[in-house]
Design a protein around this motif. Structure first.
Motif, PDB file in Angstrom:
ATOM      1  N   ALA A 147       0.840  -1.204   0.000  1.00  9.44           N
ATOM      2  CA  ALA A 147       0.000   0.000   0.000  1.00  9.44           C
ATOM      3  C   ALA A 147       0.875   1.254   0.000  1.00  9.44           C
ATOM      4  O   ALA A 147       0.559   2.261  -0.666  1.00  9.44           O
ATOM      5  N   GLY A 148       2.004   1.189   0.726  1.00 14.59           N
ATOM      6  CA  GLY A 148       2.918   2.335   0.750  1.00 14.59           C
ATOM      7  C   GLY A 148       3.529   2.589  -0.622  1.00 14.59           C
ATOM      8  O   GLY A 148       3.649   3.750  -1.064  1.00 14.59           O
ATOM      9  N   ASP A 149       3.902   1.495  -1.308  1.00 18.24           N
ATOM     10  CA  ASP A 149       4.469   1.636  -2.647  1.00 18.24           C
ATOM     11  C   ASP A 149       3.437   2.224  -3.611  1.00 18.24           C
ATOM     12  O   ASP A 149       3.766   3.091  -4.448  1.00 18.24           O
ATOM     13  N   ALA A 150       2.198   1.754  -3.473  1.00 18.02           N
ATOM     14  CA  ALA A 150       1.143   2.267  -4.354  1.00 18.02           C
ATOM     15  C   ALA A 150       0.889   3.740  -4.080  1.00 18.02           C
ATOM     16  O   ALA A 150       0.641   4.532  -5.012  1.00 18.02           O
ATOM     17  N   ASP A 151       0.993   4.126  -2.822  1.00 14.48           N
ATOM     18  CA  ASP A 151       0.808   5.537  -2.480  1.00 14.48           C
ATOM     19  C   ASP A 151       1.933   6.383  -3.056  1.00 14.48           C
ATOM     20  O   ASP A 151       1.711   7.511  -3.532  1.00 14.48           O
ATOM     21  N   ASN A 152       3.143   5.838  -3.020  1.00 12.27           N
ATOM     22  CA  ASN A 152       4.279   6.551  -3.600  1.00 12.27           C
ATOM     23  C   ASN A 152       4.098   6.739  -5.115  1.00 12.27           C
ATOM     24  O   ASN A 152       4.442   7.797  -5.679  1.00 12.27           O
ATOM     25  N   ILE A 153       3.577   5.698  -5.769  1.00 10.15           N
ATOM     26  CA  ILE A 153       3.341   5.805  -7.226  1.00 10.15           C
ATOM     27  C   ILE A 153       2.317   6.889  -7.520  1.00 10.15           C
ATOM     28  O   ILE A 153       2.459   7.673  -8.489  1.00 10.15           O
ATOM     29  N   VAL A 154       1.281   6.966  -6.686  1.00 10.38           N
ATOM     30  CA  VAL A 154       0.270   8.015  -6.865  1.00 10.38           C
ATOM     31  C   VAL A 154       0.929   9.392  -6.767  1.00 10.38           C
ATOM     32  O   VAL A 154       0.672  10.298  -7.581  1.00 10.38           O
ATOM     33  N   SER A 155       1.812   9.525  -5.770  1.00 11.46           N
ATOM     34  CA  SER A 155       2.496  10.818  -5.574  1.00 11.46           C
ATOM     35  C   SER A 155       3.380  11.162  -6.766  1.00 11.46           C
ATOM     36  O   SER A 155       3.445  12.324  -7.212  1.00 11.46           O
ATOM     37  N   ILE A 156       4.085  10.146  -7.287  1.00 15.58           N
ATOM     38  CA  ILE A 156       4.977  10.381  -8.423  1.00 15.58           C
ATOM     39  C   ILE A 156       4.181  10.779  -9.670  1.00 15.58           C
ATOM     40  O   ILE A 156       4.528  11.730 -10.393  1.00 15.58           O
ATOM     41  N   VAL A 157       3.102  10.022  -9.936  1.00 12.17           N
ATOM     42  CA  VAL A 157       2.260  10.322 -11.105  1.00 12.17           C
ATOM     43  C   VAL A 157       1.685  11.726 -10.980  1.00 12.17           C
ATOM     44  O   VAL A 157       1.664  12.520 -11.949  1.00 12.17           O
ATOM     45  N   LYS A 158       1.228  12.067  -9.799  1.00 15.20           N
ATOM     46  CA  LYS A 158       0.637  13.384  -9.577  1.00 15.20           C
ATOM     47  C   LYS A 158       1.664  14.485  -9.818  1.00 15.20           C
ATOM     48  O   LYS A 158       1.391  15.503 -10.485  1.00 15.20           O
ATOM     49  N   ALA A 159       2.883  14.266  -9.269  1.00 14.64           N
ATOM     50  CA  ALA A 159       3.936  15.275  -9.425  1.00 14.64           C
ATOM     51  C   ALA A 159       4.302  15.467 -10.901  1.00 14.64           C
ATOM     52  O   ALA A 159       4.494  16.596 -11.380  1.00 14.64           O
ATOM     53  N   ASN A 160       4.416  14.371 -11.645  1.00 16.54           N
ATOM     54  CA  ASN A 160       4.745  14.458 -13.073  1.00 16.54           C
ATOM     55  C   ASN A 160       3.651  15.187 -13.847  1.00 16.54           C
ATOM     56  O   ASN A 160       3.937  16.023 -14.739  1.00 16.54           O
ATOM     57  N   MET A 161       2.413  14.891 -13.519  1.00 17.39           N
ATOM     58  CA  MET A 161       1.299  15.545 -14.203  1.00 17.39           C
ATOM     59  C   MET A 161       1.291  17.043 -13.913  1.00 17.39           C
ATOM     60  O   MET A 161       1.085  17.879 -14.818  1.00 17.39           O
ATOM     61  N   GLU A 162       1.504  17.408 -12.665  1.00 19.48           N
ATOM     62  CA  GLU A 162       1.468  18.830 -12.289  1.00 19.48           C
ATOM     63  C   GLU A 162       2.628  19.604 -12.938  1.00 19.48           C
ATOM     64  O   GLU A 162       2.483  20.777 -13.312  1.00 19.48           O
ATOM     65  N   ASN A 181      -9.208  13.636 -14.917  1.00 21.95           N
ATOM     66  CA  ASN A 181      -9.417  13.080 -16.254  1.00 21.95           C
ATOM     67  C   ASN A 181      -8.193  12.333 -16.780  1.00 21.95           C
ATOM     68  O   ASN A 181      -8.176  11.910 -17.931  1.00 21.95           O
ATOM     69  N   GLU A 182      -7.169  12.195 -15.940  1.00 21.65           N
ATOM     70  CA  GLU A 182      -5.949  11.522 -16.366  1.00 21.65           C
ATOM     71  C   GLU A 182      -6.056  10.012 -16.070  1.00 21.65           C
ATOM     72  O   GLU A 182      -6.135   9.598 -14.903  1.00 21.65           O
ATOM     73  N   PRO A 183      -6.085   9.150 -17.077  1.00 23.23           N
ATOM     74  CA  PRO A 183      -6.198   7.699 -16.853  1.00 23.23           C
ATOM     75  C   PRO A 183      -5.046   7.128 -16.030  1.00 23.23           C
ATOM     76  O   PRO A 183      -5.245   6.257 -15.184  1.00 23.23           O
ATOM     77  N   GLN A 184      -3.836   7.623 -16.247  1.00 21.65           N
ATOM     78  CA  GLN A 184      -2.666   7.114 -15.518  1.00 21.65           C
ATOM     79  C   GLN A 184      -2.795   7.398 -14.028  1.00 21.65           C
ATOM     80  O   GLN A 184      -2.495   6.553 -13.183  1.00 21.65           O
ATOM     81  N   TYR A 185      -3.271   8.621 -13.733  1.00 23.58           N
ATOM     82  CA  TYR A 185      -3.430   8.983 -12.320  1.00 23.58           C
ATOM     83  C   TYR A 185      -4.551   8.173 -11.681  1.00 23.58           C
ATOM     84  O   TYR A 185      -4.449   7.698 -10.543  1.00 23.58           O
ATOM     85  N   ALA A 186      -5.650   7.987 -12.405  1.00 22.90           N
ATOM     86  CA  ALA A 186      -6.787   7.216 -11.894  1.00 22.90           C
ATOM     87  C   ALA A 186      -6.388   5.767 -11.614  1.00 22.90           C
ATOM     88  O   ALA A 186      -6.787   5.157 -10.624  1.00 22.90           O
ATOM     89  N   GLU A 187      -5.555   5.192 -12.515  1.00 24.04           N
ATOM     90  CA  GLU A 187      -5.101   3.815 -12.329  1.00 24.04           C
ATOM     91  C   GLU A 187      -4.221   3.695 -11.086  1.00 24.04           C
ATOM     92  O   GLU A 187      -4.351   2.735 -10.295  1.00 24.04           O
ATOM     93  N   ALA A 188      -3.331   4.680 -10.899  1.00 28.24           N
ATOM     94  CA  ALA A 188      -2.463   4.660  -9.717  1.00 28.24           C
ATOM     95  C   ALA A 188      -3.290   4.778  -8.440  1.00 28.24           C
ATOM     96  O   ALA A 188      -3.028   4.107  -7.436  1.00 28.24           O
ATOM     97  N   GLN A 189      -4.287   5.645  -8.460  1.00 25.70           N
ATOM     98  CA  GLN A 189      -5.161   5.815  -7.307  1.00 25.70           C
ATOM     99  C   GLN A 189      -5.934   4.523  -7.011  1.00 25.70           C
ATOM    100  O   GLN A 189      -6.088   4.129  -5.852  1.00 25.70           O
ATOM    101  N   SER A 190      -6.394   3.868  -8.075  1.00 29.04           N
ATOM    102  CA  SER A 190      -7.161   2.630  -7.894  1.00 29.04           C
ATOM    103  C   SER A 190      -6.309   1.527  -7.266  1.00 29.04           C
ATOM    104  O   SER A 190      -6.761   0.796  -6.372  1.00 29.04           O
ATOM    105  N   LYS A 191      -5.059   1.418  -7.733  1.00 29.61           N
ATOM    106  CA  LYS A 191      -4.159   0.405  -7.182  1.00 29.61           C
ATOM    107  C   LYS A 191      -3.852   0.686  -5.708  1.00 29.61           C
ATOM    108  O   LYS A 191      -3.775  -0.239  -4.884  1.00 29.61           O
ATOM    109  N   TYR A 192      -3.671   1.959  -5.408  1.00 28.76           N
ATOM    110  CA  TYR A 192      -3.394   2.314  -4.006  1.00 28.76           C
ATOM    111  C   TYR A 192      -4.600   1.981  -3.128  1.00 28.76           C
ATOM    112  O   TYR A 192      -4.452   1.409  -2.042  1.00 28.76           O
ATOM    113  N   THR A 193      -5.785   2.358  -3.571  1.00 26.44           N
ATOM    114  CA  THR A 193      -7.003   2.091  -2.784  1.00 26.44           C
ATOM    115  C   THR A 193      -7.187   0.596  -2.559  1.00 26.44           C
ATOM    116  O   THR A 193      -7.512   0.143  -1.457  1.00 26.44           O
TER     117      THR A 193
END
Length: 373
Positions: A147-162, A181-193
Motif C-alpha cells: 500500500a505504501g508503494d502504491a501511495d508513492n506511485i500516486v504521488s509520483i504520477v501526480k507530481a509528473n502531471m502537475e 481526467n488523467e487515466p494514468q493517475y486514476a489507475e495509480a489511485q485505484s491500485k493504491y485504494t
C-alpha cells in the motif's frame, strides 16, 4: 400310717425349702455378703467398700465389620482370616465381588486417556494458532509495504502531471480538475485504494486472531483430565474398599461369613468382630444412688476386681477415670428393646489381666469392682 401319708407333702415342701436355703447360703459364702440389689447390678455397701458391676473391655471398644460404605449389598468372594487370629492394621479381613466396581474403574481409565488426548490436541492447536499469527503478521506487513508503494506511485504520477501542467501554462487551481481526467493517475489511485483496503482487511483479521485466547482450550482440556482422574480415583477407592481391612490391630472373633455369603443393609449380624490389642480395662457401672460415694479423690486408687460368678477369683486395678455424666449403659445399646437405665461410668485399668494361677479376664466378661470405702 395314715398320718404319715397325709404329712408327706408337708415333708417334701420342707425338704425342698431346706435344700434351696442351703444353696443360697453356699452361694453367699462363695460370693461374699452382698445384697440382692448387688446381684441385679446395684451397688450395695458390702464389707470392704462399695461394690459395682462392670464389664472387661479394651481402651478402644471392639469393632464390628460388615458392608463397606460403597456397597448397599454385596457377595463375599473371599475370607482371609479365622476366629482367634491376630491381625495387624490394614491387614485384609475379607473381600466382596467387585466386578461392577472394576468395570467403572476401566471406564474411568478410558475417560482419562481420552481427556489427555484432548489436552494434546489443544496444545497442538495453540501452536498452530501462534504460527498462524506469525504468518499473518508477515502478510500484513507485506500488504502495508504494498500500500505504501502504491501511495508513492500516486504521488509520483501526480507530481509528473502537475509539472506538465505548469510547463503548459495551466494555473494551479486548474490542476485538480485536469487530474481527474488523467487515466494514468486514476489507475495509480485505484491500485493504491485496493492495496490499502486489502491491508486493512488483513490487519483486522490479525487483530481478531490475536484476540483469541489459545490457552483457554488447553486449560479446559486439562481441567477435564483432572475431573476424569478424580472420577477414576473415586472408582478405584470403591474397588479398594471392597477389600475390608483391619482398622486396628487385634484379634478376630465370631467370623460369621464365608465365600458366597451375601450381606445387605438390613443384615444385623456383623461379618466378624475385632477385639483391639492393648491394655484391658473394666468399665464399671455406678448407679445414681451410689454416685455420691465417688469423688475425684478415687482416681489413681487401687481397687479389687472379682469374677462375677466366683468372688474368690480376685484381681487388682487402678481407677483411671470417673464419668461426669449419667449416660445409658453401654450394654443397653445392643438391646432391641430400648432402656433408659443410666449409670456413671468408672474406668478401671486392670493391673494384670492374666496373673499366674488364675484364669485371665476376658473382654466382655462381667465382674464386680470393690471401689473401697
Amino acid at each position: 400310717m395314715n398320718w404319715l401319708h397325709k404329712a408327706r407333702p408337708v415333708l417334701i415342701v420342707t425338704g425342698l425349702a431346706l435344700v434351696i436355703g442351703s444353696l443360697i447360703g453356699a452361694r453367699e459364702l462363695a460370693h461374699g455378703s452382698t445384697s440382692d440389689a448387688s446381684a441385679k447390678g446395684d451397688a450395695p455397701r458390702a464389707t470392704g467398700g462399695t461394690i459395682v458391676l462392670g464389664t472387661v473391655d479394651t481402651n478402644t471398644p471392639h469393632v464390628s465389620y460388615g458392608l463397606p460404605p460403597v456397597l448397599s449389598s454385596g457377595t463375599v468372594s473371599k475370607v482371609f482370616v479365622t476366629d482367634r487370629e491376630e491381625v495387624k492394621v490394614d491387614q485384609p479381613l475379607y473381600a466382596f465381588d467387585a466386578t461392577l466396581q472394576q468395570a467403572t474403574v476401566d471406564s474411568a481409565k478410558a475417560a482419562v486417556a481420552l481427556a489427555e488426548t484432548k489436552v494434546a490436541e489443544a496444545k497442538e492447536g495453540k501452536k498452530r494458532h501462534a504460527k498462524n499469527i506469525e504468518v499473518m503478521k508477515k502478510g500484513v506487513e507485506a500488504l502495508n509495504r504494498r500500500a505504501g508503494d502504491a501511495d508513492n506511485i500516486v504521488s509520483i504520477v501526480k507530481a509528473n502531471m502537475e509539472n506538465g501542467y505548469k510547463q503548459n501554462g495551466f494555473q494551479p487551481n486548474e490542476w485538480p480538475a485536469k487530474l481527474k481526467n488523467e487515466p494514468q493517475y486514476a489507475e495509480a489511485q485505484s491500485k493504491y485504494t485496493g492495496a490499502y483496503n486489502e491491508w486493512e482487511i488483513e490487519k483486522a483479521k490479525l487483530e481478531a486472531l490475536e484476540a483469541v485466547n489459545a490457552q483457554l482450550p488447553v486449560d479446559q482440556a486439562e481441567a477435564a483430565v483432572k475431573q476424569a482422574q478424580a472420577e477414576l480415583a473415586r472408582a478405584q477407592i470403591a474397588v479398594d474398599m471392597c477389600v475390608v481391612k483391619a482398622k486396628v490391630a487385634g484379634t478376630v472373633e465370631q467370623v460369621s461369613i464365608s465365600a458366597g455369603t451375601t450381606l445387605g443393609i438390613s443384615t444385623r449380624a456383623p461379618a466378624l468382630l475385632l477385639i483391639p490389642a492393648g491394655p484391658r480395662i473394666v468399665r464399671a457401672e455406678v448407679e445414681a444412688e451410689f454416685a455420691h460415694r465417688l469423688g475425684n479423690d478415687r482416681i489413681g486408687k487401687q481397687v479389687t476386681i472379682s469374677d462375677h460368678s466366683d468372688a474368690k477369683l480376685t484381681y487388682t486395678g487402678v481407677v483411671r477415670d470417673i464419668g461426669k455424666n449419667f449416660l445409658p449403659k453401654r450394654a443397653n445399646a445392643e438391646n432391641l428393646i430400648a432402656s433408659d437405665t443410666r449409670a456413671l461410668e468408672a474406668v478401671i485399668e486392670i493391673t494384670d489381666p492374666s496373673p499366674a494361677g488364675k484364669p485371665p479376664l476376658r473382654v466382655g466378661q462381667r465382674v464386680r469392682v470393690n471401689l473401697g470405702q
